[in-house]
Write an enzyme that holds these catalytic residues in place. Structure first.
Site, mmCIF file in Angstrom:
data_model
loop_
_atom_site.group_PDB
_atom_site.id
_atom_site.type_symbol
_atom_site.label_atom_id
_atom_site.label_comp_id
_atom_site.label_asym_id
_atom_site.label_seq_id
_atom_site.Cartn_x
_atom_site.Cartn_y
_atom_site.Cartn_z
ATOM 1 N N LYS A 13 58.694 27.251 55.718
ATOM 2 C CA LYS A 13 58.574 27.149 54.308
ATOM 3 C C LYS A 13 57.209 26.551 53.986
ATOM 4 O O LYS A 13 56.695 27.199 52.839
ATOM 5 C CB LYS A 13 59.721 26.376 53.877
ATOM 6 C CG LYS A 13 61.089 26.747 54.212
ATOM 7 C CD LYS A 13 62.160 26.117 53.635
ATOM 8 C CE LYS A 13 62.388 24.691 53.926
ATOM 9 N NZ LYS A 13 62.709 24.085 55.529
ATOM 10 N N ARG A 90 69.306 21.627 48.427
ATOM 11 C CA ARG A 90 69.800 21.420 49.564
ATOM 12 C C ARG A 90 71.371 21.329 49.627
ATOM 13 O O ARG A 90 71.920 21.318 50.750
ATOM 14 C CB ARG A 90 68.918 20.296 50.527
ATOM 15 C CG ARG A 90 67.997 20.576 51.210
ATOM 16 C CD ARG A 90 67.385 19.177 51.725
ATOM 17 N NE ARG A 90 66.754 19.342 53.042
ATOM 18 C CZ ARG A 90 65.445 19.434 53.283
ATOM 19 N NH1 ARG A 90 64.541 19.586 52.178
ATOM 20 N NH2 ARG A 90 65.049 19.203 54.427
ATOM 21 N N ARG A 129 54.588 19.750 65.764
ATOM 22 C CA ARG A 129 53.521 20.047 64.590
ATOM 23 C C ARG A 129 52.987 18.675 64.178
ATOM 24 O O ARG A 129 53.467 17.848 64.378
ATOM 25 C CB ARG A 129 54.408 20.732 63.458
ATOM 26 C CG ARG A 129 55.403 19.712 62.781
ATOM 27 C CD ARG A 129 56.162 20.720 61.798
ATOM 28 N NE ARG A 129 57.307 19.814 61.093
ATOM 29 C CZ ARG A 129 57.860 20.279 60.388
ATOM 30 N NH1 ARG A 129 57.989 21.596 59.755
ATOM 31 N NH2 ARG A 129 58.670 19.494 59.583
ATOM 32 N N ARG A 174 68.616 16.528 61.186
ATOM 33 C CA ARG A 174 68.187 17.379 60.281
ATOM 34 C C ARG A 174 68.744 18.794 60.231
ATOM 35 O O ARG A 174 69.357 19.230 59.123
ATOM 36 C CB ARG A 174 66.649 17.460 59.916
ATOM 37 C CG ARG A 174 66.132 16.195 59.861
ATOM 38 C CD ARG A 174 64.740 15.935 60.079
ATOM 39 N NE ARG A 174 63.757 17.176 59.400
ATOM 40 C CZ ARG A 174 62.600 17.133 60.072
ATOM 41 N NH1 ARG A 174 61.816 16.596 60.923
ATOM 42 N NH2 ARG A 174 61.664 18.136 58.983
HETATM 43 P P1 AMP Z 1 61.559 18.131 54.330
HETATM 44 O O1 AMP Z 1 60.253 17.742 54.306
HETATM 45 O O2 AMP Z 1 62.070 19.311 53.319
HETATM 46 O O3 AMP Z 1 62.042 18.351 55.910
HETATM 47 O O4 AMP Z 1 62.588 16.764 53.950
HETATM 48 C C1 AMP Z 1 62.306 15.725 54.732
HETATM 49 C C2 AMP Z 1 63.392 14.767 54.481
HETATM 50 O O5 AMP Z 1 63.507 14.443 52.906
HETATM 51 C C3 AMP Z 1 64.867 15.552 54.561
HETATM 52 O O6 AMP Z 1 65.196 15.388 56.003
HETATM 53 C C4 AMP Z 1 65.751 14.544 53.852
HETATM 54 O O7 AMP Z 1 66.074 13.240 54.161
HETATM 55 C C5 AMP Z 1 64.968 14.316 52.612
HETATM 56 N N1 AMP Z 1 64.803 15.632 51.627
HETATM 57 C C6 AMP Z 1 64.039 16.520 51.248
HETATM 58 N N2 AMP Z 1 64.551 17.244 50.095
HETATM 59 C C7 AMP Z 1 65.693 17.057 50.000
HETATM 60 C C8 AMP Z 1 66.715 17.461 49.087
HETATM 61 N N3 AMP Z 1 66.565 18.635 48.290
HETATM 62 N N4 AMP Z 1 67.768 16.772 49.179
HETATM 63 C C9 AMP Z 1 68.076 15.834 50.060
HETATM 64 N N5 AMP Z 1 67.399 15.332 50.780
HETATM 65 C C10 AMP Z 1 66.000 15.988 50.861
#
Ligand code: AMP
Length: 219
Positions: A13, A90, A129, A174
């Protein structure tokens, strides 16, 4: 044009959103990036989110909804031809709030682009990564190395960083959070008839081409 780039962690993404920023002047709204910035800056939200993120769980709906809502009101976002939601929503509650929020700001969602990927590939993709600390260009230990080892292709930077939550144990939680709380959103958006699936297992350039075609069809 406002779209959601949807898919599990490691689906690509962020990489694809950055390409769409360049090709279409859209603005990437990554709640993960915003939360990492908040953790680094030590803000109130950052303090609340830090431990949850390290465990690979989801932070509260309230926090992410507030940060997205505030971001949508900023001048650069208002002036842009559209946004790419990356990592948000999410949960179904976040999706419902997003609908209300967009409505109240006179915006609408044009499509949800789902990156279809094979779960097994994700752990390897994520744990390998890393990014250039200077310009943020993404690399991978196996799949995308810089042309000269230790030197960023884009800016010549020589420092690289890895995300604290990109280790195998956290990646597994995750992925569980994705399957339990986030993947049901596909049905939510299917019912609105705005889901477009692309093959996220294809080569990076091919995925970009597929997404560009989807966006052309929406325009
Ligand atoms: P990402 O960079 O999108 O993989 O997000 C990293 C971490 O941030 C996730 O594992 C969650 O802990 C938190 N996070 C990011 N976006 C959200 C969201 N929309 N709702 C809840 N937690 C989020």
């Amino acid at each position: 044009m406002n779209i959601i780039l949807f898919g599990p962690p490691g689906a690509g993404k962020g990489t694809q959103a950055k390409r769409l920023e360049k090709s279409r002047n859209l603005i990437q709204l990554s709640t993960g990036d915003m939360l990492r910035a908040a953790v680094k800056a030590g803000t109130e939200y950052g303090k609340k989110a830090k431990d949850v993120m390290e465990k690979g769980e989801l932070v509260t709906d309230e926090i992410v909804i507030n940060i997205i809502s505030d971001r949508l009101d900023e001048a650069d976002v208002k002036a842009a031809p559209g946004v790419i939601f990356d990592g948000f929503p999410r949960t179904v509650a976040q999706a419902e709030e997003l609908d209300k929020m967009l409505d109240s700001k006179g915006m609408k969602l044009d499509g949800v682009v789902v990156l279809d990927v094979d779960d097994e590939a994700l752990v390897e993709r994520i744990t390998g990564r890393y990014t250039c600390a200077k310009c943020g260009k993404g690399y991978h230990d196996t799949f995308e190395k810089p042309a000269r080892e230790g030197v960023c292709d884009e800016c010549g930077g020589t420092e690289f960083t890895r995300r604290a939550d990109d280790n195998e144990e956290t990646v597994r939680s995750r992925l569980s959070a994705y399957h339990a709380q986030t993947s049901p959103l596909i049905d939510y958006y299917e019912s609105k008839g705005i889901v477009k699936k692309v093959d996220g297992m294809a080569a990076i350039d091919d995925v970009t081409r597929q997404i560009e075609e989807v966006l052309d069809s929406l325009a």
